[in-house]
Design an enzyme around this catalytic site. Structure first.
Site, PDB file in Angstrom:
ATOM      1  N   SER A 147       8.011  -2.582 -11.121  1.00  0.00           N
ATOM      2  CA  SER A 147       9.115  -1.971 -10.377  1.00  0.00           C
ATOM      3  C   SER A 147      10.404  -2.136 -11.168  1.00  0.00           C
ATOM      4  CB  SER A 147       9.268  -2.659  -9.023  1.00  0.00           C
ATOM      5  OG  SER A 147      10.450  -2.223  -8.374  1.00  0.00           O
ATOM      6  N   TYR A 160      11.341 -10.160  -3.558  1.00  0.00           N
ATOM      7  CA  TYR A 160      10.622  -9.062  -4.206  1.00  0.00           C
ATOM      8  C   TYR A 160      10.955  -8.973  -5.695  1.00  0.00           C
ATOM      9  CZ  TYR A 160       8.910  -4.276  -4.992  1.00  0.00           C
ATOM     10  OH  TYR A 160       8.259  -3.167  -5.478  1.00  0.00           O
TER      11      TYR A 160
HETATM   12  C1  8X3 Z   1      10.652  -0.447  -5.381  1.00  0.00           C
HETATM   13  C2  8X3 Z   1      11.994  -0.318  -6.010  1.00  0.00           C
HETATM   14  O1  8X3 Z   1      14.479  -0.287  -5.425  1.00  0.00           O
HETATM   15  O2  8X3 Z   1      12.980  -0.906  -3.646  1.00  0.00           O
HETATM   16  O3  8X3 Z   1       9.735  -1.086  -6.186  1.00  0.00           O
HETATM   17  O4  8X3 Z   1      13.399  -2.425  -5.446  1.00  0.00           O
HETATM   18  S1  8X3 Z   1      13.234  -1.034  -5.080  1.00  0.00           S
END
Ligand code: 8X3
Length: 263
Positions: A147, A160
């Site tokens: 990502s 995340y």
């Molecule tokens: C998803 C991209 O912008 O939500 O993997 O982090 S973001």
């Protein structure tokens, strides 16, 4: 969690000369789109995900093999490896996700663990289990779906972004460790992709919050755009290794710089 169900056959039925691909997280979004795209390119696709009904329907649609698999469960991954058998051409490690968006000071420990578990440990477990089959194929390729969250930090995103930085580093390390083996290692790092579930899952089912992410953005990426990129990468000649690819919508110049309006 992760027990194999009746959606999983005990063997696959791949014609002898058809290349094979495993796609994890194939039940929706980028994973499902990638399974469809690879099948259209002539691959026999093993569609792996937790939701048995979804992988069954997708496998029926594309002539693939459904595999009910939870990548965070080593026994479940062993079941996937048993179905893959001796040889595998392409592994797309797509299963992952974001859970929650709280600041570090208010972080939910279980959500952070779950993100590390699926985005890093799950990916590692699948690689570890399927690497012998990829090496046996003699021109195998591993494509990890990272990502842009693995490139930068943003407020409320640390659980995340930390996990996706982990996916990135795992990928880089693997490429170094496999330097003298006939297998390529790639990371695809998408930015804003409008899928049916990513933001909905992140915000615990709050549809309004999920919709607000894409509000007014002219043409966020679709799952099929990322599937297209993955398909291009894994169908290059065996001597061509795309280390990484960052792919964003035109409207997203950077993580914090998103155009909302009309061109
Ligand atoms: C998803 C991209 O912008 O939500 O993997 O982090 S973001």
């Amino acid at each position: 969690m992760g027990a194999m169900t009746d959606a999983s056959p005990t063997t696959r039925t791949t014609p002898i000369d058809q290349p094979t691909a495993v796609v994890t997280g194939a039940s929706s979004g980028i994973g499902a789109a990638t399974a469809r795209a690879l099948a259209a390119e002539g691959f026999h696709v093993l569609c792996a995900a937790r939701r048995a009904d979804r992988v069954q329907a997708l496998a029926d649609e594309i002539g693939g093999t459904p595999v009910t698999c939870d990548i965070t469960d080593a026994d479940s991954v062993a079941g996937l490896a048993a179905i893959v058998g001796e040889s595998l051409d392409v592994l797309v490690n797509n299963a992952g996700g974001a859970f929650g968006s709280t600041p570090v000071a208010e972080a939910d420990t279980e959500q952070w663990r779950a993100m590390y578990d699926v985005n890093v440990i799950g990916t590692m477990q699948v690689v570890r289990a399927l690497l012998p089959a990829l090496l046996a194929a003699d021109a195998g390729i591993i494509c990890n779906v990272g990502s842009t969250a693995g490139r930068v930090a943003y407020e409320g995103g640390a659980g995340y972004t930390a996990a996706k930085h982990g996916t990135k580093v795992l990928t880089e390390t693997l490429r170094l460790e496999l330097w003298d083996k006939p297998v390529r290692v790639t990371e695809i790092a998408p930015g804003m992709v409008h899928t049916e579930e990513f933001s909905l899952v992140r915000f615990g089912g709050d549809q309004a919050k999920a919709d607000a992410v894409y509000d007014g953005v002219p043409d966020p990426l679709l799952a099929s755009d990322v599937a297209d990129a993955i398909t291009w990468v894994v169908t290059r000649p065996a001597h061509v290794s795309v280390d990484e690819m960052v792919i964003r919508p035109r409207a997203q110049a950077a993580q914090h710089k998103v155009f909302r309006g009309q061109y």
